[in-house]
Scaffold this active site. Structure first.
Site, mmCIF file in Angstrom:
data_model
loop_
_atom_site.group_PDB
_atom_site.id
_atom_site.type_symbol
_atom_site.label_atom_id
_atom_site.label_comp_id
_atom_site.label_asym_id
_atom_site.label_seq_id
_atom_site.Cartn_x
_atom_site.Cartn_y
_atom_site.Cartn_z
ATOM 1 N N ASP A 1 24.067 0.598 32.471
ATOM 2 C CA ASP A 1 22.414 0.495 32.436
ATOM 3 C C ASP A 1 21.692 -0.323 33.276
ATOM 4 O O ASP A 1 22.238 -1.108 34.334
ATOM 5 C CB ASP A 1 21.933 -0.436 31.218
ATOM 6 N N TRP B 1 17.538 -0.172 39.862
ATOM 7 C CA TRP B 1 18.087 -0.218 40.952
ATOM 8 C C TRP B 1 17.805 0.110 42.040
ATOM 9 O O TRP B 1 17.054 -0.206 43.316
ATOM 10 C CB TRP B 1 19.323 -0.302 40.380
ATOM 11 N N HIS C 1 20.138 6.709 39.450
ATOM 12 C CA HIS C 1 20.758 7.981 39.490
ATOM 13 C C HIS C 1 21.794 8.060 39.780
ATOM 14 O O HIS C 1 23.285 8.461 39.109
ATOM 15 C CB HIS C 1 20.614 8.442 37.889
ATOM 16 N N SER D 1 21.412 9.099 26.210
ATOM 17 C CA SER D 1 21.056 9.121 24.877
ATOM 18 C C SER D 1 20.306 9.564 24.042
ATOM 19 O O SER D 1 19.375 10.772 24.530
ATOM 20 C CB SER D 1 20.525 7.801 24.464
ATOM 21 N N THR D 2 20.017 9.600 22.999
ATOM 22 C CA THR D 2 19.832 10.587 21.688
ATOM 23 C C THR D 2 18.026 10.054 22.322
ATOM 24 O O THR D 2 17.044 10.423 21.746
ATOM 25 C CB THR D 2 19.833 10.685 20.573
ATOM 26 N N TRP E 1 15.809 11.821 25.969
ATOM 27 C CA TRP E 1 15.140 12.896 25.597
ATOM 28 C C TRP E 1 13.383 12.344 25.858
ATOM 29 O O TRP E 1 12.584 12.922 26.014
ATOM 30 C CB TRP E 1 15.024 13.607 24.914
ATOM 31 N N LEU F 1 44.307 9.022 31.738
ATOM 32 C CA LEU F 1 42.644 8.471 31.434
ATOM 33 C C LEU F 1 42.248 9.400 30.537
ATOM 34 O O LEU F 1 42.240 10.231 30.513
ATOM 35 C CB LEU F 1 41.992 8.153 32.284
ATOM 36 N N ARG G 1 21.521 -5.946 24.104
ATOM 37 C CA ARG G 1 20.949 -5.117 22.867
ATOM 38 C C ARG G 1 22.197 -4.056 22.662
ATOM 39 O O ARG G 1 22.666 -3.699 24.005
ATOM 40 C CB ARG G 1 19.874 -4.981 22.729
HETATM 41 C C1 IPE Z 1 20.797 2.900 27.035
HETATM 42 O O1 IPE Z 1 19.921 2.431 28.168
HETATM 43 C C2 IPE Z 1 21.947 3.859 27.440
HETATM 44 C C3 IPE Z 1 22.107 4.449 28.090
HETATM 45 C C4 IPE Z 1 23.179 4.013 28.761
HETATM 46 C C5 IPE Z 1 22.335 6.104 28.603
HETATM 47 P P1 IPE Z 1 18.753 2.519 27.497
HETATM 48 O O2 IPE Z 1 17.979 2.543 29.577
HETATM 49 O O3 IPE Z 1 18.339 3.826 27.912
HETATM 50 O O4 IPE Z 1 18.443 1.676 26.702
HETATM 51 P P2 IPE Z 1 16.713 0.453 25.931
HETATM 52 O O5 IPE Z 1 15.479 1.291 26.026
HETATM 53 O O6 IPE Z 1 17.147 -0.278 26.981
HETATM 54 O O7 IPE Z 1 17.533 -0.475 24.634
HETATM 55 C C1 IPE Z 2 20.585 4.020 32.607
HETATM 56 O O1 IPE Z 2 20.074 3.631 33.505
HETATM 57 C C2 IPE Z 2 20.605 6.043 32.844
HETATM 58 C C3 IPE Z 2 20.477 6.239 31.834
HETATM 59 C C4 IPE Z 2 20.133 5.752 30.762
HETATM 60 C C5 IPE Z 2 20.469 7.427 31.684
HETATM 61 P P1 IPE Z 2 18.906 3.711 33.377
HETATM 62 O O2 IPE Z 2 17.384 4.809 33.428
HETATM 63 O O3 IPE Z 2 17.964 2.926 31.500
HETATM 64 O O4 IPE Z 2 17.716 2.117 34.088
HETATM 65 P P2 IPE Z 2 16.282 0.886 33.952
HETATM 66 O O5 IPE Z 2 17.267 0.433 32.679
HETATM 67 O O6 IPE Z 2 15.619 1.789 33.740
HETATM 68 O O7 IPE Z 2 16.837 0.220 34.657
HETATM 69 MG MG MG Z 3 17.727 1.556 31.326
#
Ligand code: IPE
Ligand code: IPE
Ligand code: MG
Length: 249
Positions: free
Chosen positions: A22, A27, A39, A67-68, A71, A133, A192
Site C-alpha cells: 500500500d 508516494w 504503481h 482488491s475487489t 474497481w 518460491l 486495517r
Molecule cells: C489494499 O489497499 C489493497 C491493495 C493493496 C491491493 P487499499 O488502498 O485498496 O485499501 P484501503 O482503501 O486503504 O483500505
Molecule cells: C496500493 O497503493 C496499490 C493498490 C491498491 C492497487 P494505493 O494505490 O492504494 O496507494 P495509496 O494508498 O492511495 O497511497
Molecule cells: Mg491504498
C-alpha cells in the site's frame, strides 16, 4: 548496507509472508507525479522484494495487488493497473521461471478481461513445477468474495453440514494447499486488513510500517523478519515459560 546478514535462526524464518503493498498513490503524489507512476515504482520494488524473499529462504509469498474494491477507483487508474499487470507478465515471466518461482493467482480470474486471463493462465501453466518460491498474486481478490465462493462450492458439492470443518473450508479457498501466512506486512501505515486473507490471517503476526510500498527496501524487510522472530505466538494458549511454570509449580 543491503548485504547485512539476516539475524534470524532458520526455524524462526516465516514459511509464508503476505504483503499489503500500500501507499503507491501517496508516494507518487508526494513527488508531484500521477498515481499510476506510483504503481510502476511499486512494481519495480516488487521485483526486488521477490528476490529478497528467495534469498531469505521464505517458501511462500502472497502479494495483494488489486482488491475487489479497487474497481471503484477512477477508470484511468483501473486501466493503468490492468496494463501494468500485463506488462509485468510479459517482461518478467521468463526470468521468474528461470529463478524457480511458481506463479499462482488468487481471486476471481473469470471477471477479468479475457486477454489478461489468458496471460495469467499461461504464467501459471509455465511455472507450475517450480518450487523455489510459491508466489500468490492476489488480483481481483477479496477475502469476503473468497469465502462466498467457497460456500457456493461447498453447497454445490453437497457437503453435509456436520462435515464442514476448518480444514474443509481451507481446502475450498483460493489458497488451497498454501499454509496460512505467518507474517502479514502492510506498508503506508494503515491499521486495517482491507479484506485481505480474512480467514487465513486469523493468527498471523503483523508488521505495519509508515514506509510507502515503493520505498520498502531489503533493510526494512530484514527488520520485519527480525521483529517477527521475537514474537511469542500463543494461538490463544499461554507461552512456553508460563506453561512450564504451571507444570512445575
Ligand atoms: C489494499 O489497499 C489493497 C491493495 C493493496 C491491493 P487499499 O488502498 O485498496 O485499501 P484501503 O482503501 O486503504 O483500505
Ligand atoms: C496500493 O497503493 C496499490 C493498490 C491498491 C492497487 P494505493 O494505490 O492504494 O496507494 P495509496 O494508498 O492511495 O497511497
Ligand atoms: Mg491504498
Amino acid at each position: 548496507m543491503n548485504d547485512t546478514p539476516l539475524n534470524v535462526p532458520p526455524e524462526k524464518i516465516p514459511q509464508h509472508v503476505a504483503i499489503i503493498m500500500d501507499g503507491n498513490g501517496r508516494w507518487a503524489i508526494s513527488r508531484g507525479l500521477p498515481r499510476v507512476a506510483g504503481h510502476k515504482a511499486g512494481t519495480e520494488n516488487l521485483r526486488r522484494v521477490i528476490r529478497s524473499t528467495v534469498e531469505f529462504g521464505i517458501k511462500y509469498l502472497t502479494i495483494y495487488a488489486f482488491s475487489t474494491e479497487n474497481w471503484g477507483r477512477p477508470p484511468e487508474e483501473v486501466q493503468g493497473l490492468m496494463g501494468i499487470l500485463q506488462d509485468v507478465i510479459d517482461r518478467e515471466l521468463n526470468e521468474l521461471h528461470d529463478e524457480g518461482v511458481q506463479l499462482r493467482h488468487i481471486g476471481r480470474l473469470e471477471r477479468l478481461d479475457p486477454k489478461i486471463q489468458a496471460k495469467v493462465l499461461h504464467a501459471i501453466e509455465l511455472t507450475k513445477n517450480n518450487d523455489r518460491l510459491i508466489l500468490n498474486i492476489a488480483w481481483n481478490y477479496g477475502g469476503r468474495d473468497e469465502i462466498i465462493c467457497a460456500i457456493q462450492k461447498i453447497l454445490k458439492d453437497g457437503i453435509a453440514p456436520d462435515d464442514v470443518t476448518s480444514e474443509l473450508v481451507s481446502r475450498y479457498l483460493f489458497t488451497v494447499g498454501v499454509p496460512d501466512p505467518d507474517l502479514v506486512i502492510r506498508t503506508s501505515g494503515e491499521l486495517r486488513i482491507s479484506n485481505f486473507l480474512i480467514w487465513q490471517a486469523a493468527y498471523s503476526e503483523w508488521y505495519v510500517t509508515p514506509t510507502f510500498w515503493p520505498d520498502f527496501d531489503k533493510d526494512e524487510y530484514r527488520r520485519a523478519l527480525e521483529i517477527f522472530a521475537q514474537r511469542d505466538r500463543r494461538y490463544g494458549g499461554v507461552s512456553e515459560a508460563v506453561a512450564n511454570k504451571a507444570r512445575n509449580g
